[in-house]
Write a protein that holds these residues in place. Structure first.
Motif, PDB file in Angstrom:
ATOM      1  N   PHE A   1     -17.893   5.335 -45.051  1.00  0.00           N
ATOM      2  CA  PHE A   1     -18.518   6.603 -45.420  1.00  0.00           C
ATOM      3  C   PHE A   1     -19.489   6.425 -46.572  1.00  0.00           C
ATOM      4  O   PHE A   1     -19.502   5.397 -47.256  1.00  0.00           O
ATOM      5  CB  PHE A   1     -17.436   7.636 -45.800  1.00  0.00           C
ATOM      6  N   VAL A   2     -20.282   7.437 -46.799  1.00  0.00           N
ATOM      7  CA  VAL A   2     -21.111   7.561 -47.998  1.00  0.00           C
ATOM      8  C   VAL A   2     -20.775   8.891 -48.659  1.00  0.00           C
ATOM      9  O   VAL A   2     -20.296   9.827 -47.998  1.00  0.00           O
ATOM     10  CB  VAL A   2     -22.626   7.502 -47.687  1.00  0.00           C
ATOM     11  N   ALA A   3     -20.981   8.970 -49.955  1.00  0.00           N
ATOM     12  CA  ALA A   3     -20.930  10.257 -50.642  1.00  0.00           C
ATOM     13  C   ALA A   3     -22.280  10.930 -50.453  1.00  0.00           C
ATOM     14  O   ALA A   3     -23.334  10.307 -50.644  1.00  0.00           O
ATOM     15  CB  ALA A   3     -20.620  10.068 -52.122  1.00  0.00           C
ATOM     16  N   ALA A   4     -22.270  12.179 -50.057  1.00  0.00           N
ATOM     17  CA  ALA A   4     -23.511  12.902 -49.769  1.00  0.00           C
ATOM     18  C   ALA A   4     -24.407  12.963 -51.006  1.00  0.00           C
ATOM     19  O   ALA A   4     -23.922  12.860 -52.144  1.00  0.00           O
ATOM     20  CB  ALA A   4     -23.184  14.313 -49.286  1.00  0.00           C
ATOM     21  N   PRO A   5     -25.702  13.121 -50.843  1.00  0.00           N
ATOM     22  CA  PRO A   5     -26.605  13.282 -51.992  1.00  0.00           C
ATOM     23  C   PRO A   5     -26.139  14.417 -52.889  1.00  0.00           C
ATOM     24  O   PRO A   5     -25.695  15.466 -52.423  1.00  0.00           O
ATOM     25  CB  PRO A   5     -27.955  13.589 -51.329  1.00  0.00           C
ATOM     26  N   GLY A   6     -26.251  14.193 -54.198  1.00  0.00           N
ATOM     27  CA  GLY A   6     -25.817  15.194 -55.151  1.00  0.00           C
ATOM     28  C   GLY A   6     -24.344  15.135 -55.488  1.00  0.00           C
ATOM     29  O   GLY A   6     -23.863  15.883 -56.337  1.00  0.00           O
ATOM     30  N   GLN A   7     -23.623  14.242 -54.813  1.00  0.00           N
ATOM     31  CA  GLN A   7     -22.198  14.047 -55.065  1.00  0.00           C
ATOM     32  C   GLN A   7     -21.996  12.752 -55.853  1.00  0.00           C
ATOM     33  O   GLN A   7     -22.823  11.834 -55.799  1.00  0.00           O
ATOM     34  CB  GLN A   7     -21.438  13.955 -53.740  1.00  0.00           C
ATOM     35  N   TYR A   8     -20.881  12.673 -56.562  1.00  0.00           N
ATOM     36  CA  TYR A   8     -20.549  11.478 -57.333  1.00  0.00           C
ATOM     37  C   TYR A   8     -19.262  10.864 -56.803  1.00  0.00           C
ATOM     38  O   TYR A   8     -18.485  11.533 -56.098  1.00  0.00           O
ATOM     39  CB  TYR A   8     -20.420  11.826 -58.818  1.00  0.00           C
TER      40      TYR A   8
END
Length: 387
Positions: A222-229
């Motif tokens: 997975f990736v963390a969505a843009p704007g997420q940390y």
């Protein structure tokens, strides 16, 4: 193929883990000529034995204790930046980043010495595939703007560095398309990477955890969505050369406030913000490694962490104030400026933020000093602005 991957291993105990990683590469047909090992150690360690190990394995590499690091700084003509590498701290991995930058390596890999690769997983090959990945992947976000990298596990665990104020989040996932991955974070089986408070809550006094994880605990990458940390742990991590300007492992432990244990966590916050600003991603999941953390006092870890616990709740908010950047160096400098401008009296040990901000500026200047021709986009934007 010549060595294009700098493998950075901070070690004072289990340096022979390198044997297992080399064996894994050869078992899976990964070209070990691509690997150059940099062992970052201390003067009290047996560097001759480490050199002998690399010779026996027939792999490229060098061993740097404190004296050798000092000599390297002198050879590069950058003695004035020696303070960037703290004494007796895991953050000495930053030396490996400088070594990578001074060379011609295109990739870096961080490996902690208390880890081992899983036999059936092509460790280096998987990391390299992740860094080249383009296509569909699960994107994760939460209403707290933080992604728990253990969200797939059937546990209530939160990893080291995850803000306490962001717990109890509501998680949402969707399929997204990624076009450029700049870092690959492999997760871990056996001992989870927890902070001392959470280890105590899990009922363990030996610095580990009662809970253990296996390969079945994890699902899709997975990736963390843009704007997420998200938390970024450096025990099992690959990255592209371009991120080095924004990936300084912060000056922990060896500082007047005794703030420690957040070097990779805060560097991960800055890296994620920079990647978001530039439209790039951090890939998470495979390859898993086996984390065999040695028993030690949980209260000792707590003593090392407590000085920075409040700051850790807010560092990401300062990074989040940066709304634009045209390079990793530019993003890092802007975040350094936010730390320098932060109200120190608002936090316990708040003066440490300016200390970190100054070191971040020095990091960029050090990279600029290492540049052969001064043209790469890793120079401090203060220097670029004068061109």
């Amino acid at each position: 193929m010549t060595d294009d991957i700098c493998v950075i291993v901070p070690t004072i105990r289990e340096y022979e883990c390198v044997r297992e990683y080399v064996a894994n590469a050869r078992r899976h047909g990964f070209d070990t000529d691509r690997l150059h090992f940099v062992l970052v150690t201390e003067d009290f360690c047996d560097t001759d034995a480490m050199d002998t190990m690399l010779e026996e394995l027939d792999v490229s590499g060098e061993v740097f204790d404190g004296s050798a690091r000092e000599a390297w700084f002198a050879e590069q003509g950058i003695e004035e930046y020696g303070h960037l590498i703290p004494e007796a701290s895991h953050a000495q991995t930053s030396f490996g980043l400088l070594y990578l930058w001074a060379g011609e390596f295109e990739y870096g890999v961080f490996i902690d010495d208390d880890t081992l690769p899983h036999e059936g997983i092509d460790f280096f090959g998987t990391h390299m595939d992740n860094l080249q990945y383009r296509g569909a992947i699960e994107a994760v976000e939460s209403d707290e703007r933080w992604v728990n990298v253990l969200y797939q596990t059937d546990t209530d665990l939160y990893p080291r560095g995850y803000p306490y104020s962001a717990m109890g989040e509501t998680v949402r996932t969707e399929t997204a398309t990624v076009s450029e991955v700049v870092a690959s974070q492999g997760l871990w089986t056996n001992v989870p990477d927890l902070d001392a408070v959470r280890i105590l809550m899990d009922g363990d006094l030996d610095g580990q955890a009662q809970t253990r994880l296996d390969t079945d605990a994890y699902g899709r990458d997975f990736v963390a969505a843009p704007g997420q940390y998200l938390t970024v742990c450096s025990m099992n991590l690959a990255f592209k050369r371009e991120v080095v300007p924004a990936f300084y492992q912060l000056p922990m432990d060896d500082n007047p406030w005794d703030v420690g244990r957040f070097d990779d966590i805060w560097s991960g916050v800055f890296l994620k913000r920079a990647a978001d600003l530039l439209g790039k991603q951090i890939y998470n999941g495979a390859p898993l490694c086996e984390h065999n953390k040695a028993p030690r006092s949980t209260f000792g870890d707590l003593a090392n962490e407590v000085a920075g616990l409040e700051l850790n709740e807010h560092v990401w908010e300062l990074a989040d104030r940066v709304s634009e950047a045209d390079s990793f160096a530019d993003a890092f400098e802007r975040m350094a400026d936010e730390l320098l401008a932060a109200e120190a009296n608002a936090y316990e040990n708040g003066e440490f933020l300016a200390y970190v901000g100054e070191h971040m500026h020095d990091w960029l200047d050090c990279l600029a000093a290492l540049e052969a021709d001064g043209t790469e986009a890793t120079q401090s934007t203060r220097t670029i602005a004068d061109d």
